[in-house]
Design a protein around this motif. Structure first.
Motif, mmCIF file in Angstrom:
data_model
loop_
_atom_site.group_PDB
_atom_site.id
_atom_site.type_symbol
_atom_site.label_atom_id
_atom_site.label_comp_id
_atom_site.label_asym_id
_atom_site.label_seq_id
_atom_site.Cartn_x
_atom_site.Cartn_y
_atom_site.Cartn_z
ATOM 1 N N ARG A 18 0.843 -1.210 0.000
ATOM 2 C CA ARG A 18 0.000 0.000 0.000
ATOM 3 C C ARG A 18 0.873 1.253 0.000
ATOM 4 N NH1 ARG A 18 -3.663 -0.720 4.386
ATOM 5 N NH2 ARG A 18 -4.959 -1.801 2.902
ATOM 6 N N GLN A 20 3.907 1.496 -1.158
ATOM 7 C CA GLN A 20 4.620 1.574 -2.436
ATOM 8 C C GLN A 20 3.731 2.111 -3.550
ATOM 9 O OE1 GLN A 20 6.092 -2.391 -3.019
ATOM 10 N NE2 GLN A 20 7.791 -2.120 -1.606
ATOM 11 N N VAL A 21 2.459 1.691 -3.575
ATOM 12 C CA VAL A 21 1.581 2.112 -4.669
ATOM 13 C C VAL A 21 0.782 3.354 -4.322
ATOM 14 C CG1 VAL A 21 1.417 -0.216 -5.593
ATOM 15 C CG2 VAL A 21 -0.362 0.588 -4.060
ATOM 16 N N CYS A 25 -5.626 0.477 -4.701
ATOM 17 C CA CYS A 25 -5.983 -0.140 -5.978
ATOM 18 C C CYS A 25 -5.645 -1.634 -5.904
ATOM 19 C CB CYS A 25 -5.228 0.521 -7.119
ATOM 20 S SG CYS A 25 -5.506 -0.283 -8.716
ATOM 21 N N ASP A 27 -5.446 -4.158 -8.014
ATOM 22 C CA ASP A 27 -4.477 -4.712 -8.952
ATOM 23 C C ASP A 27 -3.050 -4.295 -8.600
ATOM 24 O OD1 ASP A 27 -6.466 -6.018 -10.396
ATOM 25 O OD2 ASP A 27 -6.687 -4.372 -11.831
ATOM 26 N N GLU A 28 -2.876 -3.049 -8.239
ATOM 27 C CA GLU A 28 -1.542 -2.567 -7.876
ATOM 28 C C GLU A 28 -1.065 -3.203 -6.568
ATOM 29 O OE1 GLU A 28 0.527 -0.713 -9.786
ATOM 30 O OE2 GLU A 28 -1.031 -0.932 -11.299
ATOM 31 N N LYS A 31 0.084 -6.716 -7.299
ATOM 32 C CA LYS A 31 1.401 -6.706 -7.932
ATOM 33 C C LYS A 31 2.500 -6.496 -6.898
ATOM 34 C CE LYS A 31 -0.068 -4.984 -12.439
ATOM 35 N NZ LYS A 31 -0.034 -3.834 -13.367
ATOM 36 N N GLY A 32 2.264 -5.585 -5.970
ATOM 37 C CA GLY A 32 3.244 -5.325 -4.915
ATOM 38 C C GLY A 32 3.442 -6.522 -4.005
#
Length: 63
Positions: A18, A20-21, A25, A27-28, A31-32
């Motif tokens: 959370r 980092q992005v 979101c 999807d993000e 990915k993280g």
């Protein structure tokens, strides 16, 4: 690894993703988390241990 340890590591991984992005979101965040799991075996193990709990809780919210 106990469920408590796995949940603690999983929560920490989600919080790091959370940060980092910069948001929530889905999807993000995924990915993280996937990136962390590929770099940190303990994160991958934590999600292996409690993944079924996450799936169960997600399915319960759909009913």
């Amino acid at each position: 690894m106990t469920h408590d340890e796995a949940l603690r590591i999983g929560r920490q991984a989600v919080e790091e993703a959370r940060q980092q992005v910069g948001g929530n979101c889905k999807d993000e965040l995924l990915k993280g988390i996937e990136k962390q799991a590929s770099e940190k075996p303990e994160v991958a193990e934590a999600f292996r241990v409690v993944g079924h709990l996450l799936l169960d809780s997600h399915q319960e919210t759909k009913h």
